[in-house]
Enzyme design. Structure first.
Site, PDB file in Angstrom:
ATOM      1  N   THR A 186       0.776  -1.188  -0.020  1.00 50.26           N
ATOM      2  CA  THR A 186      -0.064  -0.206  -0.012  1.00 50.26           C
ATOM      3  C   THR A 186       0.833   1.317   0.054  1.00 50.26           C
ATOM      4  O   THR A 186       2.024   1.177   0.470  1.00 50.26           O
ATOM      5  CB  THR A 186      -0.812   0.023   1.414  1.00 50.26           C
ATOM      6  OG1 THR A 186      -2.035  -1.161   1.284  1.00 50.26           O
ATOM      7  CG2 THR A 186      -1.744   1.375   1.436  1.00 50.26           C
ATOM      8  N   GLY A 237      -0.491  -2.139   6.312  1.00 50.35           N
ATOM      9  CA  GLY A 237      -0.090  -3.459   6.959  1.00 50.35           C
ATOM     10  C   GLY A 237      -1.497  -4.629   6.570  1.00 50.35           C
ATOM     11  O   GLY A 237      -2.028  -4.284   5.507  1.00 50.35           O
TER      12      GLY A 237
END
Length: 315
Positions: A186, A237
């Site tokens: 990400t 995460g």
């Protein structure tokens, strides 16, 4: 008080022996994007404009899990999502389920500025993109050979795959965390300008081998992305853990209600709220503080402040 910027390219179980051909292009991109953001801040571009600019560039780099580098669903398709938020007004925009939009973060900003809503997804978001004339490409544009191979590995192991895992997955291997879900790779950016105005932006392709329709923390205000008058936060995460812990909003809440500094608040969330091995975040405060804590093996990250401090690191 002074400007500050931080950006990330994902947190997770990043092996210390990550091959140079996977590590170096990411470091080069982070360095380039950091300089791009610094130059924009020095040119007095708005925080919202800076985070959009930087995240667009990260989306265009196939080495990160966003835009061009988005990982594939169980059907072999991409479903991209993004979120942007202005700290001064708390205006925000989010999108999910994009299959053709080149820069999801820019569509999220258009949702914020051109609709009465905060969040558009799937067919509705795609239709809005066509209506606004944003750049789109055939879905095949986003499907890279590397991500096809990663999907194949994940399917063979019957699980979703960790983004920075570069070795084959053993079928009897225990997945990290509760169920192996992760949202590594990400990208995100947070900025504060000389006036203390803040903005945050996050973008992702989600999980390797995720179910079609799955939505992670990135586009959820207060989980993967948040900004107010005190701070701006972008998380990365394992998305489901970040949603449960309301990671981004908790940093702001600890500053607002407990009077903690940015670093104290972010450290508390990473050490006490988010399960170990699941989460990293980048954050800046209205007074120019910057922090980049994580409880995973590593996080691709970079930052710079007006007083001359710069950092680029993984572990």
């Amino acid at each position: 008080m002074g400007w500050a910027i931080a950006l990330h390219g994902g947190a997770g179980d990043i092996p210390k022996d990550l091959p140079p051909e996977l590590r170096e292009p990411r470091e080069t991109c982070l360095r380039y994007c950091l300089q791009m953001g610094v130059d924009a801040l020095k040119a007095h571009k708005s925080p919202l404009g800076v985070v959009e600019l930087v995240v667009r560039e990260l989306e265009n780099n196939p080495y990160f899990n966003a835009g061009k580098g988005s990982v594939l669903t169980s059907n072999g398709t991409v479903e991209m999502e993004a979120c942007i938020m202005d700290g001064n007004t708390k205006n925000c925009g989010a999108v999910s389920g994009l299959t053709t939009v080149v820069n999801a973060i820019s569509l999220a900003r258009l949702v914020m500025e051109k609709t009465p809503h905060i969040y558009l997804a799937f067919e509705g978001a795609e239709a809005f993109a066509r209506e606004q004339g944003v750049e789109t490409m055939d879905p095949s544009h986003f499907i890279t050979p590397r991500n096809i191979e990663r999907l194949k590995q994940a399917k063979e192991a019957n699980r979703v795959q960790v983004d920075y895992n570069t070795r084959p997955i053993a079928k009897d291997e225990k997945p990290p965390g509760s169920n192996g879900d992760s949202q590594l790779g990400t990208v995100g950016c947070v900025v504060v300008d000389n006036y203390g105005h803040l903005a945050a932006a996050t973008s992702t392709g989600g999980l390797v081998n995720k179910m079609v329709g799955r939505i992670g923390d990135t586009p959820i205000i207060g989980a993967g992305t948040y900004a107010n008058k005190l701070c701006a936060v972008s998380a990365t995460g394992q998305g489901d853990a970040i949603i449960r812990a309301t990671v981004a909003r908790d940093v702001a809440a600890l500053m607002e209600y407990k009077g903690l500094s940015l670093t104290e608040a972010a450290d508390y969330v990473i050490e006490e709220s988010a399960p170990k091995g699941t989460t990293g975040l980048i954050a800046v405060s209205a007074t120019g503080e910057v922090t980049m804590p994580f409880n995973t093996t590593g996080m691709f990250r970079a930052c710079a402040t007006e007083d001359g401090h710069t950092e680029l690191a993984i572990w």
